[in-house]
Design a protein around this motif. Sequence first.
Motif, short mmCIF file in Angstrom:
data_model
loop_
_atom_site.label_atom_id
_atom_site.label_comp_id
_atom_site.label_asym_id
_atom_site.label_seq_id
_atom_site.Cartn_x
_atom_site.Cartn_y
_atom_site.Cartn_z
N ASN A 226 0.86 -1.19 0.00
CA ASN A 226 0.00 0.00 0.00
C ASN A 226 0.89 1.24 0.00
OD1 ASN A 226 -2.64 -1.05 0.06
ND2 ASN A 226 -2.48 -1.46 2.25
N ILE A 227 0.68 2.10 -0.97
CA ILE A 227 1.42 3.37 -1.05
C ILE A 227 0.47 4.48 -0.64
CG2 ILE A 227 2.84 4.83 -2.51
CD1 ILE A 227 3.82 1.91 -2.24
N VAL A 228 0.87 5.26 0.37
CA VAL A 228 -0.02 6.27 0.94
C VAL A 228 0.67 7.62 0.97
CG1 VAL A 228 -1.43 6.89 2.94
CG2 VAL A 228 -1.03 4.47 2.40
N GLY A 229 -0.09 8.66 0.56
CA GLY A 229 0.46 10.02 0.64
C GLY A 229 -0.22 10.96 -0.33
N ASP A 230 0.44 12.06 -0.66
CA ASP A 230 -0.10 13.05 -1.59
C ASP A 230 -0.50 12.37 -2.90
OD1 ASP A 230 -0.39 15.99 -2.51
OD2 ASP A 230 0.91 15.06 -4.04
N VAL A 238 3.05 5.16 -8.95
CA VAL A 238 2.39 3.92 -9.39
C VAL A 238 2.19 3.87 -10.90
CG1 VAL A 238 1.22 3.73 -7.16
CG2 VAL A 238 0.01 4.77 -9.11
N ALA A 239 2.54 4.93 -11.60
CA ALA A 239 2.38 4.93 -13.07
C ALA A 239 3.13 3.75 -13.68
CB ALA A 239 2.91 6.25 -13.64
N GLY A 240 2.42 2.98 -14.49
CA GLY A 240 3.02 1.82 -15.14
C GLY A 240 2.99 0.56 -14.31
N ARG A 241 2.52 0.64 -13.07
CA ARG A 241 2.40 -0.55 -12.21
C ARG A 241 0.96 -1.05 -12.21
NH1 ARG A 241 6.90 -0.74 -8.45
NH2 ARG A 241 8.19 1.12 -8.71
N GLU A 242 0.80 -2.33 -11.86
CA GLU A 242 -0.55 -2.88 -11.79
C GLU A 242 -1.19 -2.48 -10.47
OE1 GLU A 242 -3.03 -7.07 -12.40
OE2 GLU A 242 -0.85 -7.04 -12.61
N VAL A 243 -2.28 -1.75 -10.56
CA VAL A 243 -2.98 -1.25 -9.39
C VAL A 243 -4.13 -2.19 -9.06
CG1 VAL A 243 -4.38 0.62 -8.45
CG2 VAL A 243 -2.33 1.14 -9.81
N LEU A 244 -4.14 -2.70 -7.81
CA LEU A 244 -5.22 -3.58 -7.37
C LEU A 244 -6.38 -2.80 -6.77
CD1 LEU A 244 -3.30 -6.51 -5.62
CD2 LEU A 244 -4.23 -6.44 -7.94
N HIS A 245 -6.07 -1.69 -6.11
CA HIS A 245 -7.13 -0.95 -5.43
C HIS A 245 -6.67 0.49 -5.19
CE1 HIS A 245 -10.69 -0.50 -2.92
NE2 HIS A 245 -9.94 0.06 -1.99
N VAL A 255 -3.01 3.55 -2.45
CA VAL A 255 -3.08 2.70 -3.63
C VAL A 255 -2.36 1.38 -3.34
CG1 VAL A 255 -2.46 2.46 -6.07
CG2 VAL A 255 -3.19 4.68 -5.18
N THR A 256 -3.04 0.28 -3.63
CA THR A 256 -2.43 -1.04 -3.49
C THR A 256 -1.87 -1.45 -4.84
OG1 THR A 256 -4.09 -1.63 -1.82
CG2 THR A 256 -2.79 -3.43 -2.77
N VAL A 257 -0.55 -1.67 -4.88
CA VAL A 257 0.10 -2.04 -6.14
C VAL A 257 0.64 -3.45 -6.03
CG1 VAL A 257 0.71 0.30 -6.82
CG2 VAL A 257 2.28 -0.99 -5.39
N LEU A 258 0.60 -4.14 -7.17
CA LEU A 258 1.11 -5.50 -7.24
C LEU A 258 2.58 -5.48 -7.60
CD1 LEU A 258 -0.06 -8.39 -7.03
CD2 LEU A 258 -0.32 -8.35 -9.52
N GLY A 259 3.35 -6.36 -6.96
CA GLY A 259 4.77 -6.45 -7.26
C GLY A 259 5.62 -6.06 -6.07
N ALA A 260 6.71 -6.79 -5.87
CA ALA A 260 7.63 -6.49 -4.76
C ALA A 260 8.35 -5.17 -5.00
CB ALA A 260 8.64 -7.62 -4.61
N LEU A 261 8.60 -4.44 -3.93
CA LEU A 261 9.31 -3.16 -4.02
C LEU A 261 10.81 -3.39 -3.91
CD1 LEU A 261 7.06 -0.93 -1.73
CD2 LEU A 261 7.03 -1.08 -4.23
N THR A 262 11.56 -2.78 -4.79
CA THR A 262 13.02 -2.88 -4.76
C THR A 262 13.58 -1.82 -3.81
OG1 THR A 262 13.35 -1.30 -6.55
CG2 THR A 262 13.00 -3.62 -7.17
#
Length: 315
Positions: A226-230, A238-245, A255-262
Amino acid sequence: MTTGTPVIEVKNLTKRYRDTLAVDDVSFTIEKDTIYGLLGRNGAGKTTVMSILTAQNFATRGDVRVFGMDPYENAKALSRMCFVRESQKYPDDALPRHAFETARLFFPNWDQELADRLIAEFQLPLKRRIKKLSRGQLSAVGVIIGLASRAEITFFDEPYLGLDAVARQIFYDRLLEDYAEHPRTVILSSHLIDEVSNLIERVLVIDRGRIVMDESTEAVRDRAANIVGDSAAVDAFVAGREVLHRESLGHVSSVTVLGALTADDRARLAAAGLDVAPVSLQQLIVRSTQHSAETAGAASATASATTDLDEGALR
């Protein structure tokens, strides 16, 4: 991708009830000595799959092998499995001890000492007819049979729904304790996903009759964040990532994004002043099935629009 010894192999399994497609061309394997979570919404197809695997229902098509054998009317396969379900029926005059005595005859690995211990822990009244038991006491009968049977494959189809929180914890604790001493394959169907998340080693998620997730629990935990903020900063990340919610309130988005964070991802997030929150197994499965439904709906709408265009071109 499974790497252990399979005890169940399912290929292209389909089950149709008149106009309802309950199971839609699913394929998977179940490994030996592993605790699985068979998860999904009510009506997703979980019980149908388990009923077919235990030969209590028939597939419309597809192939099922248990210990390398067709389970239907196969005593060699069926005697090595235990299927505990919430809707289990018993004779009207049956007492709990009758159910346990029958189970002891059927299951070669039955442990009476464990059964007696569980009877005491669940405070089960043995002299009361089963039809007079409370829902929680009836659930305890199924749980005791499932654990004390020590079958090589045990299916628990939410038989513990009637148990209160304390009794459910007793079930979870005893399952883990006995599994550690006597490994076997356990398939645990549940909608209480966060409660069972620490028990299960592998996740099978079924949604509208199809398998949408088949992974180790460890891999699933790192699958989303989950990415939270402005809102503007979140959208940029999240641009270009698969957004679940996605949820927004004013200028703040989650925003909940799919994929491990590097490591680079986390550095970018910190520089942008964005927070990262873990996604629980329950959240991930809920978001994934919602996303699957939305994707399917969009695909259906696109197909419908394409059909309309094609029909228009033919006129």
